[in-house]
Design an enzyme around this catalytic site. Structure first.
Site, PDB file in Angstrom:
ATOM      1  N   GLY A  45       0.807  -1.304  -0.001  1.00  0.00           N
ATOM      2  CA  GLY A  45       0.062   0.020   0.061  1.00  0.00           C
ATOM      3  C   GLY A  45       0.893   1.342  -0.249  1.00  0.00           C
ATOM      4  O   GLY A  45       0.365   2.028  -0.717  1.00  0.00           O
ATOM      5  N   CYS A  46       1.995   1.168   0.808  1.00  0.00           N
ATOM      6  CA  CYS A  46       2.674   2.588   0.917  1.00  0.00           C
ATOM      7  C   CYS A  46       3.556   2.598  -0.412  1.00  0.00           C
ATOM      8  O   CYS A  46       3.516   3.902  -0.890  1.00  0.00           O
ATOM      9  CB  CYS A  46       3.908   2.267   1.924  1.00  0.00           C
ATOM     10  SG  CYS A  46       2.807   2.192   3.519  1.00  0.00           S
ATOM     11  N   THR A  47       3.848   1.472  -1.152  1.00  0.00           N
ATOM     12  CA  THR A  47       4.486   1.826  -2.441  1.00  0.00           C
ATOM     13  C   THR A  47       3.596   2.327  -3.283  1.00  0.00           C
ATOM     14  O   THR A  47       3.744   3.294  -4.095  1.00  0.00           O
ATOM     15  CB  THR A  47       4.989   0.184  -2.823  1.00  0.00           C
ATOM     16  OG1 THR A  47       5.986   0.080  -1.889  1.00  0.00           O
ATOM     17  CG2 THR A  47       5.743   0.466  -4.024  1.00  0.00           C
ATOM     18  N   ALA A  50       3.177   6.271  -2.640  1.00  0.00           N
ATOM     19  CA  ALA A  50       4.296   6.627  -2.901  1.00  0.00           C
ATOM     20  C   ALA A  50       4.539   6.801  -4.456  1.00  0.00           C
ATOM     21  O   ALA A  50       4.875   7.769  -5.158  1.00  0.00           O
ATOM     22  CB  ALA A  50       5.778   6.088  -2.437  1.00  0.00           C
TER      23      ALA A  50
END
Length: 151
Positions: A45-47, A50
């Protein structure tokens, strides 16, 4: 834990970036700042989030905005994450989660560090607080919409 809301002045802070240089909110006075908190480097999710900020970075720059990602990961982790995905924006390390507490970013299910985006106008006033752990793309879309809608 206080909670920063729309209309409040954004608290200043000082945290290290990927090179260990200290970054402050104050140094961007006069510019829009998109300050986004995310749980952890190099997770799915963070990738996705970003990379969405990366893919729209030019639109943020054109609108006069600086993008800053914040997580509790250390600076070497941020450097690897930034390099792996060619992230053109600033990542700062909130290793003790002090900034997360200052802004009142909640934890999801009481365990996972929250995913919240703050849009701060050139005068240092918060114009958007968007909290969604799972709608990664909306963080980018909503931030851009607020910046573009303000003359």
């Amino acid at each position: 834990m206080a909670k920063i809301t729309v209309g409040m002045s954004a608290p200043d802070w000082q945290l290290p970036d990927t090179s260990g240089q200290l970054v402050t909110l104050q140094q961007f006075q006069g510019q829009w700042v998109v300050l986004y908190f995310y749980p952890k480097d190099d997770t799915p999710g963070c990738t996705a989030e970003a990379c969405a900020f990366r893919d729209n970075y030019e639109a943020f720059q054109t609108a006069g905005a600086v993008v800053i990602g914040v997580s509790g990961d250390d600076t070497p982790s941020h450097e690897r994450f930034k390099s792996k995905y060619n992230l053109p924006f600033i990542l700062v390390s909130d290793a003790n989660n002090q900034l997360r507490r200052t802004y009142g970013v909640p934890a999801t299910f009481g365990l996972i560090p929250g995913r919240v985006t703050y849009v701060i106008d050139p005068q240092g006033v918060v114009r958007l607080v968007f909290d969604s752990q799972f709608d990664f793309r909306a963080h980018v879309d909503k931030a851009l919409a607020v910046i573009k809608a303000t003359p």
